[in-house]
Scaffold this motif. Structure first.
Motif, PDB file in Angstrom:
ATOM      1  N   UNK A   1       0.877  -1.180   0.000  1.00 54.51           N
ATOM      2  CA  UNK A   1       0.000   0.000   0.000  1.00 54.51           C
ATOM      3  C   UNK A   1       0.910   1.226   0.000  1.00 54.51           C
ATOM      4  N   UNK A   2       0.331   2.409   0.119  1.00 56.01           N
ATOM      5  CA  UNK A   2       1.120   3.637  -0.018  1.00 56.01           C
ATOM      6  C   UNK A   2       2.037   3.893   1.173  1.00 56.01           C
ATOM      7  N   UNK A   3       1.865   3.150   2.245  1.00 54.54           N
ATOM      8  CA  UNK A   3       2.686   3.358   3.440  1.00 54.54           C
ATOM      9  C   UNK A   3       3.876   2.409   3.528  1.00 54.54           C
ATOM     10  N   UNK A   4       3.986   1.494   2.560  1.00 49.91           N
ATOM     11  CA  UNK A   4       5.053   0.493   2.601  1.00 49.91           C
ATOM     12  C   UNK A   4       5.685   0.331   1.225  1.00 49.91           C
ATOM     13  N   UNK A   5       6.952  -0.094   1.221  1.00 49.10           N
ATOM     14  CA  UNK A   5       7.625  -0.551   0.012  1.00 49.10           C
ATOM     15  C   UNK A   5       8.124  -1.966   0.272  1.00 49.10           C
ATOM     16  N   UNK A   6       8.143  -2.775  -0.769  1.00 49.28           N
ATOM     17  CA  UNK A   6       8.630  -4.144  -0.622  1.00 49.28           C
ATOM     18  C   UNK A   6       9.219  -4.628  -1.938  1.00 49.28           C
ATOM     19  N   UNK A   7      10.116  -5.611  -1.825  1.00 49.06           N
ATOM     20  CA  UNK A   7      10.764  -6.180  -3.006  1.00 49.06           C
ATOM     21  C   UNK A   7      11.131  -7.630  -2.729  1.00 49.06           C
ATOM     22  N   UNK A   8      11.323  -8.385  -3.809  1.00 44.26           N
ATOM     23  CA  UNK A   8      11.787  -9.768  -3.713  1.00 44.26           C
ATOM     24  C   UNK A   8      12.811 -10.015  -4.800  1.00 44.26           C
ATOM     25  N   UNK A   9      13.679 -11.005  -4.575  1.00 44.43           N
ATOM     26  CA  UNK A   9      14.633 -11.408  -5.600  1.00 44.43           C
ATOM     27  C   UNK A   9      14.930 -12.894  -5.479  1.00 44.43           C
ATOM     28  N   UNK A  10      15.008 -13.581  -6.620  1.00 45.08           N
ATOM     29  CA  UNK A  10      15.529 -14.948  -6.643  1.00 45.08           C
ATOM     30  C   UNK A  10      16.732 -14.998  -7.574  1.00 45.08           C
ATOM     31  N   UNK A  11      17.595 -15.954  -7.321  1.00 46.05           N
ATOM     32  CA  UNK A  11      18.787 -16.140  -8.153  1.00 46.05           C
ATOM     33  C   UNK A  11      18.592 -17.413  -8.954  1.00 46.05           C
TER      34      UNK A  11
END
Length: 246
Positions: free
Chosen positions: A219-229
């Motif tokens: 939502x507008x109050x959070x940032x998030x990310x993911x990564x796989x190799x």
């Protein structure tokens, strides 16, 4: 609302090789399950939980780690009490009894985010957007020159969000690689693209094709990310409101 971007979990969990399953929970939804979740933690985890000074932090730890344990039991068929971890030299946990399932956990303020997939090292990061931190100073100390230039080029009213986009993507990278801060944060570049975020540079590496970044909207109050190799994967995003859904 989160529910507009995340789905209810399926009745039966099936994890194909080409998928990453992301699990999001709001701590207030699982507060009624704290006693149960604390009960399935390992003795070391229970000891750590008991040492938190603030009740909010203790509850966040219990819910995050208890939920992870219950999810791993559901994916592997191993009983919750027999889920055991080993840790690499930098503190990244791995399953002892099933090294096919790779996972990562992050929590911030009201939310916990868990990423699970098969075989590939994975990292996730979620951050509450705190508008009162010195983002220019932090960027200057930890971002690469390319990232600083991108960060400084955005409009002032977008700077705080841009900062957290870069930060969560860098954290997801560090956590996926699994070597902690032995990797200098300015030794690699991530970009600000929302649809197809990328790792643009890694010091000492030429082939970047196996480093797959994903922007995760909360939502507008959070940032998030993911990564796989490994190979790019499809994201399935589940929002859990009750422990019985796992």
């Amino acid at each position: 609302m989160v529910e507009n971007y995340w789905t209810n979990p399926p009745t039966i969990l099936h994890l194909p090789e080409n998928e990453i399953h992301l699990w999001l929970c709001k701590f207030e939804h699982l507060k009624s399950s704290v006693k149960f979740l604390n009960g399935i933690l390992s003795s070391d985890q229970k000891k750590k939980a008991s040492k938190f000074v603030f009740e909010k932090d203790r509850i966040s730890y219990i819910i995050s780690n208890g939920l992870l344990r219950k999810l791993l039991a559901s994916y592997t068929g191993i009983s919750m009490m027999n889920i055991k971890f080993i840790y690499n030299d930098f503190g990244k946990p791995l399953l002892i009894n099933n090294n096919n399932i790779k996972f990562n956990l992050s929590h911030s303020n009201e939310y916990c985010l868990i990423g699970i997939n098969r075989n590939d090292n994975i990292g996730v990061d979620i951050e509450w957007i705190n508008k009162n931190i010195a983002i220019d100073d932090i960027a200057g100390n930890y971002f690469s020159n390319n990232e600083i230039n991108k960060f400084n080029s955005v409009k002032p009213n977008h700077k705080i969000t841009s900062f957290y986009k870069i930060w969560t993507r860098k954290e997801a990278f560090i956590k996926a690689v699994g070597k902690g801060l032995s990797i200098p944060l300015n030794s690699f570049d991530v970009d600000l693209d929302d649809m197809h975020p990328k790792v643009n540079r890694i010091e000492g590496k030429e082939d970047l094709t196996k480093y797959n970044l994903y922007n995760i909207y909360i939502n507008k109050s959070y940032c998030a990310a993911a990564m796989n190799i490994g190979q790019p994967k499809h994201l399935n995003k589940y929002f859990i409101k009750n422990i019985s859904q796992v």
